[in-house]
Design a protein around this motif. Structure first.
Motif, short mmCIF file in Angstrom:
data_model
loop_
_atom_site.label_atom_id
_atom_site.label_comp_id
_atom_site.label_asym_id
_atom_site.label_seq_id
_atom_site.Cartn_x
_atom_site.Cartn_y
_atom_site.Cartn_z
N MET A 1 0.75 -1.03 0.05
CA MET A 1 0.12 -0.18 -0.57
C MET A 1 0.56 0.86 0.32
O MET A 1 1.49 1.92 0.74
CB MET A 1 -0.87 0.14 1.44
CG MET A 1 -2.12 0.92 1.16
SD MET A 1 -2.95 0.71 2.13
CE MET A 1 -2.99 0.42 3.71
N THR A 2 0.53 1.92 -1.24
CA THR A 2 1.57 3.52 -1.02
C THR A 2 0.31 4.78 -0.99
O THR A 2 -0.47 4.53 -1.79
CB THR A 2 2.20 3.47 -2.14
OG1 THR A 2 1.31 3.51 -3.34
CG2 THR A 2 3.08 2.29 -2.27
N SER A 3 1.55 5.09 0.12
CA SER A 3 0.44 6.96 0.04
C SER A 3 0.83 7.59 -0.84
O SER A 3 1.67 7.91 -2.12
CB SER A 3 0.08 7.67 0.59
OG SER A 3 -0.53 8.59 1.36
N GLY A 21 -11.17 5.34 0.06
CA GLY A 21 -9.67 6.03 1.65
C GLY A 21 -9.08 7.10 1.62
O GLY A 21 -8.54 7.48 2.16
N GLY A 22 -9.52 8.00 0.36
CA GLY A 22 -8.61 9.28 0.55
C GLY A 22 -9.11 10.24 1.61
O GLY A 22 -10.67 10.35 2.34
N LEU A 46 -3.55 5.29 -3.97
CA LEU A 46 -5.32 6.46 -5.06
C LEU A 46 -4.70 6.11 -6.16
O LEU A 46 -5.77 6.44 -7.70
CB LEU A 46 -4.89 8.12 -4.87
CG LEU A 46 -5.64 8.55 -3.11
CD1 LEU A 46 -6.30 10.12 -3.04
CD2 LEU A 46 -6.97 7.70 -2.90
N ALA A 47 -3.51 6.70 -6.75
CA ALA A 47 -2.90 6.75 -8.15
C ALA A 47 -3.35 5.20 -9.71
O ALA A 47 -4.21 5.37 -10.03
CB ALA A 47 -2.00 6.40 -8.28
#
Length: 100
Positions: A1-3, A21-22, A46-47
């Motif tokens: 999981m990357t922010s 989840g943003g 998000l990407a």
């Protein structure tokens, strides 16, 4: 999981980011004569969610999406009201202005 961080002027895409989840970080306004709101989001993956949205593979709970959309609209209109009040120098409800 990357922010990741995403920016969009599309309120529907913004509501989708919230559902995934943003977190809404900021709203910025720009435009030539028109006020264009740009929503800034951060959150996990998000990407990847954006890619699914653009490809037409995104799935969300419709009730959650409606609530997220209404939430963004409320925030947007509150920001716009504050901006109008701040820049409106012709309001008639000030005691020192004539009402005639």
């Amino acid at each position: 999981m990357t922010s990741s961080t995403m920016e969009t002027t599309d309120i529907f895409r913004g509501a989708f980011y919230l559902c995934m989840g943003g977190h809404l970080e900021d709203i910025r306004f720009a435009g030539n004569g028109k006020q264009i709101a740009s929503f800034m989001f951060t959150g996990p993956d998000l990407a990847e969610h954006d890619r699914a949205y653009r490809d037409g593979h995104a799935l969300v709970n419709p009730l959650q999406f409606r609530e997220a959309l209404n939430h963004l609209r409320d925030i947007l209109f509150n920001h716009l009201r504050k901006r109008e009040t701040r820049y409106d120098r012709t309001r008639k409800d000030r005691p020192y202005q004539s009402h005639g």
